[in-house]
Design a protein around this motif. Structure first.
Motif, mmCIF file in Angstrom:
data_model
loop_
_atom_site.group_PDB
_atom_site.id
_atom_site.type_symbol
_atom_site.label_atom_id
_atom_site.label_comp_id
_atom_site.label_asym_id
_atom_site.label_seq_id
_atom_site.Cartn_x
_atom_site.Cartn_y
_atom_site.Cartn_z
ATOM 1 N N ASP A 26 0.827 -1.208 0.000
ATOM 2 C CA ASP A 26 0.000 0.000 0.000
ATOM 3 C C ASP A 26 0.860 1.256 0.000
ATOM 4 O O ASP A 26 0.532 2.243 -0.665
ATOM 5 C CB ASP A 26 -0.929 0.005 1.231
ATOM 6 C CG ASP A 26 -2.037 -1.039 1.097
ATOM 7 O OD1 ASP A 26 -2.282 -1.497 -0.043
ATOM 8 O OD2 ASP A 26 -2.642 -1.407 2.127
ATOM 9 N N SER A 27 1.982 1.205 0.693
ATOM 10 C CA SER A 27 2.805 2.411 0.737
ATOM 11 C C SER A 27 3.515 2.632 -0.599
ATOM 12 O O SER A 27 3.699 3.768 -1.028
ATOM 13 C CB SER A 27 3.793 2.340 1.909
ATOM 14 O OG SER A 27 5.033 1.828 1.489
ATOM 15 N N ALA A 30 0.889 4.200 -2.703
ATOM 16 C CA ALA A 30 0.613 5.571 -2.267
ATOM 17 C C ALA A 30 1.719 6.516 -2.716
ATOM 18 O O ALA A 30 1.470 7.671 -3.038
ATOM 19 C CB ALA A 30 0.460 5.609 -0.748
ATOM 20 N N ARG A 31 2.957 6.013 -2.749
ATOM 21 C CA ARG A 31 4.079 6.875 -3.137
ATOM 22 C C ARG A 31 4.318 6.855 -4.654
ATOM 23 O O ARG A 31 5.354 7.308 -5.125
ATOM 24 C CB ARG A 31 5.345 6.434 -2.396
ATOM 25 C CG ARG A 31 5.335 6.835 -0.913
ATOM 26 C CD ARG A 31 6.608 6.411 -0.214
ATOM 27 N NE ARG A 31 6.648 4.973 0.025
ATOM 28 C CZ ARG A 31 7.692 4.191 -0.273
ATOM 29 N NH1 ARG A 31 8.761 4.684 -0.830
ATOM 30 N NH2 ARG A 31 7.633 2.897 -0.025
ATOM 31 N N GLU A 32 3.363 6.250 -5.414
ATOM 32 C CA GLU A 32 3.488 6.169 -6.881
ATOM 33 C C GLU A 32 4.746 5.421 -7.291
ATOM 34 O O GLU A 32 5.335 5.691 -8.332
ATOM 35 C CB GLU A 32 3.474 7.569 -7.522
ATOM 36 C CG GLU A 32 2.168 8.315 -7.319
ATOM 37 C CD GLU A 32 1.240 8.239 -8.537
ATOM 38 O OE1 GLU A 32 1.751 8.264 -9.678
ATOM 39 O OE2 GLU A 32 0.022 8.117 -8.341
ATOM 40 N N SER A 158 0.722 1.252 -12.127
ATOM 41 C CA SER A 158 1.519 0.930 -10.937
ATOM 42 C C SER A 158 2.344 -0.338 -11.135
ATOM 43 O O SER A 158 3.299 -0.565 -10.407
ATOM 44 C CB SER A 158 0.600 0.763 -9.722
ATOM 45 O OG SER A 158 -0.275 -0.331 -9.934
#
Lengths: 329, 94, 300
Positions: A26-27, A30-32, A158
């Protein structure tokens, strides 16, 4: 790269729990940051991607057919060379994408089997017939144009291998769109008969092109989750609008009329208003009842089945060579 | 015997002076055919001057799960990086 | 959608007016700007006829190869076969450009490709039949590329600098075609019993057409230092084909043609170089020329 997780060694003393892995994933999202093949990923993320990438790959391969049937009849040698190169690119794009799908643990032979059994979809646009050489131009301009609108955002997918394949494909795809538009410009400057052919092709392909962006957002069940994961970057309706805004001035320059009486500039929105495509027709084509569904799948199945003995012979030869002390298979 | 061809990873040197870079994969019955297939797929626009192929099954890769054990030991060797060393500004060309 | 997102092309686009299109098309005429004058002492009509016959071989072969696209046994083979078709088409276009530049007729490549009937084509009959299966495709290609490479590697020394330059480019392509096709002939010959039988059958069917490849036409004989007499290519052809067939464990049906003409197939005499073709050519041309001929005066 090899299938993930198949031979990833357990590290002694590794205290990662499923929760940590999930948080790490998930991180990254979130950080692309990009997810790479051997990273831990949720099963649904993997399944969604395999489905999306495989459908995309199938579309490239089936998409060779509607235009490919005009290679032998291209009306000039220059057009023949362009079309050959274009159809070859589509085979290449299909392979880039299957290659990306295989990094997720899918197997191309298995995906092909699913395609020819009708258990995986491809873009419905290729179930419409190509009736004149103007269709080659309109497919380049509208169908490839719509594909580019869909695909450019995917260069930021992603999932790393998919994003990298899309960068390569988008670069090559823009040649496809340009050659199509250039053919139409040339034909519009030709005989009255040629101009009629172009308008006729535009009339037939405009609505199916709009349908390429998928159903309206309110009836697109997977969009929200795909966007949260960065697998999809814009909603269907957003992409459809940007395609219309791009195409209207190009149609004007070409001198053709887009077959939508509801098409008008909306100064307030800074975009064109346009009518709803016939979603009942879309549903029919997706369900396998389009004009060419059966023929497209039959050709693909035939090529695959007729090639079985050739693929088997190549494996047999490689095995014999290896046994003779040459290269191993 | 399966008629399905195994997977080969493809590495391309875009021009002299650069490393080979992984660009994707092809299926082929053997390495020689994999090289041809890679040439036909990945160099349609003069993208390469040299190609390597290697059977995907032969690649041994580090696991992302090992990242702490595997890579952190180099993270603390700060003395391997040139910025570790303070050099007065008046030393020429260093 | 935000303004940033609407211009999705910008991450890829060249700046300027071109922003709606991500990259250029970059098509060019390979012989643009080249001096097309005919070397002194060379008959322009003969030179044009010679370039045309070599171009005809390439275009008809390309057309047959291209028929396979979307029908091949594996995707990797699709791209390879498309490359072969593109290379041969490119050779035809350069040779037609040479022909049009040599005869002063003012014709263009498309006049040659689209406005001639079968009896005006001078390709060898070897290239004009359809392939029954993949074995036929790769066997025909292996034999054709071996022969054409043997001719074109000698044509690099032509006293016509244009033909020499075309041959130099084509020889590299043909080397690749020959190796690709030979590798497949060997794979099929040495593969399974079934594939062995099919590729042997393909060889047996094509072999009677081979003899024609080595008959020199009057044009080739008149254009001595400009053209290559195909007789000169025979030794190399036999040597290379012999090695391919040996590696493929295939039985050679005999010396090329066995000294007999396949009169029933292509009408006897010189065959294709004389404009005497099998019935396959007219059907091929009907399809190839159908759109161009249906729209007289059109531009594409």
């Amino acid at each position: 790269m090899p299938a993930p997780s198949s031979h990833v060694a357990e590290v002694p003393g590794d205290e990662n729990t499923a929760g940590d892995e999930r948080a790490h994933f998930d991180s990254l999202i979130a950080r692309e940051q990009r997810i790479e093949p051997r990273d831990w990923m949720p099963d649904e993320y993997r399944a969604t991607l395999i489905r999306q990438v495989a459908q995309h790959a199938h579309s490239e391969i089936i998409g060779m057919q509607p235009e490919g049937m005009w290679i032998t009849r291209a009306p000039s040698l220059r057009r023949k060379a362009i079309l050959l190169a274009k159809v070859q690119d589509e085979a290449g794009h299909g392979m880039y994408l299957y290659s990306a799908a295989e990094t997720l643990g899918a197997d191309r032979a298995d995906l092909t089997a699913k395609l020819i059994a009708g258990r995986q979809k491809y873009s419905s646009i290729f179930n419409y017939p190509t009736l004149t050489y103007a269709d080659v131009g309109v497919i380049g301009w509208l169908v490839d144009g719509a594909a580019i609108c869909n695909q450019v955002p995917l260069c930021r997918s992603s999932y790393g291998p998919y994003a990298r394949a899309m960068v390569r494909i988008c670069k090559e795809e823009s040649f496809h769109q340009r050659q199509g538009y250039e053919l139409l410009l040339t034909m519009m400057a030709g005989t009255p008969g040629q101009r009629e052919m172009v308008q006729d092709a535009v009339d037939r392909w405009w609505w199916p092109s709009l349908m390429m962006f998928g159903p309206p957002d309110e009836s697109s069940p997977n969009t929200a989750r795909s966007m949260a994961w960065g697998v999809k970057r814009h909603t269907n309706d957003e992409l459809r609008q940007s395609f219309v805004d791009m195409s209207v001035p190009q149609a004007d320059r070409l001198g053709v009329t887009l077959p939508d009486t509801g098409l008008s500039w909306n100064g307030e929105r800074g975009s064109y208003d346009f009518s709803e495509p016939d979603w009942a027709e879309f549903a029919q084509v997706v369900a396998g009842n389009g004009p060419c569904n059966a023929a497209r799948l039959a050709r693909r199945r035939e090529a695959h089945e007729n090639g079985e003995w050739v693929r088997a012979a190549a494996v047999a030869h490689a095995t014999k060579r290896a046994a003779r002390g040459g290269e191993r298979p | 015997m399966s008629a399905d061809w195994p997977l080969y990873e493809v590495f391309l040197r875009a021009k002299r002076g650069l490393n080979h870079v992984h660009v994707g994969s092809v299926h082929a019955p053997d390495a020689a055919m994999a090289l041809r297939n890679a040439r036909d797929l990945y160099t349609r626009r003069n993208e390469g001057v040299s190609i390597w192929v290697v059977a995907s099954a032969d690649i041994t890769a580090s696991s992302p799960d090992e990242k702490d054990a595997f890579f952190s030991s180099s993270a603390d060797k700060v003395y391997r990086h040139p910025t570790f060393y303070q050099i007065p500004d008046d030393v020429p060309r260093i | 959608m935000t303004g940033h997102d609407v211009t999705v092309y910008e991450s890829l686009a060249n700046s300027g007016d071109d922003r709606r299109w991500a990259f250029g098309t970059g098509f060019e005429d390979p012989l643009a700007g080249v001096d097309m004058s005919v070397p002194s002492g060379v008959d322009g009509a003969d030179l044009a006829a010679y370039a045309t016959m070599l171009g005809d071989d390439a275009l008809i072969a390309s057309q047959r190869v291209a028929e396979w696209i979307t029908r091949l046994p594996e995707l990797e083979v699709e791209t390879a076969i498309a490359n072969v078709a593109l290379d041969l088409l490119g050779q035809a276009r350069m040779l037609f450009a040479r022909a049009c530049g040599a005869d002063g007729s003012g014709r263009g490549e498309d006049d040659l490709a689209y406005l001639r009937d079968a009896h005006d084509w001078h390709n060898v009959c070897f290239v004009e039949g359809p392939d029954a299966d993949f074995a036929g495709l790769v066997m025909r290609l292996a034999l054709f590329a071996t022969w054409r490479l043997a001719v074109f590697s000698r044509l690099r020394d032509s006293t016509d600098p244009i033909l020499a330059a075309i041959a130099a480019k084509a020889a590299k392509e043909l080397t690749y075609h020959r190796d690709f096709a030979a590798q497949w002939v060997v794979s099929l010959g040495d593969g399974t019993e079934h594939s062995h039988q099919r590729v042997q059958a393909a060889l047996d069917a094509l072999w009677p057409l081979v003899e024609e490849l080595f008959l020199s036409s009057p044009v080739e004989r008149r254009l001595q230092a400009v053209a290559v007499d195909p007789v000169m290519a025979r030794e190399e052809f036999e040597d290379v084909v012999g090695r391919i067939l040996e590696a493929a464990t295939l039985r050679c049906p005999g010396p090329p043609g066995g000294g007999q003409h396949d009169g029933g197939q292509h009408g006897g005499g010189q065959g294709g170089r004389d404009g005497k073709h099998s019935e396959h050519l007219a059907a091929l041309l009907d399809e190839m020329q159908s759109v161009a001929r249906a729209h007289p005066g059109a531009t594409w």
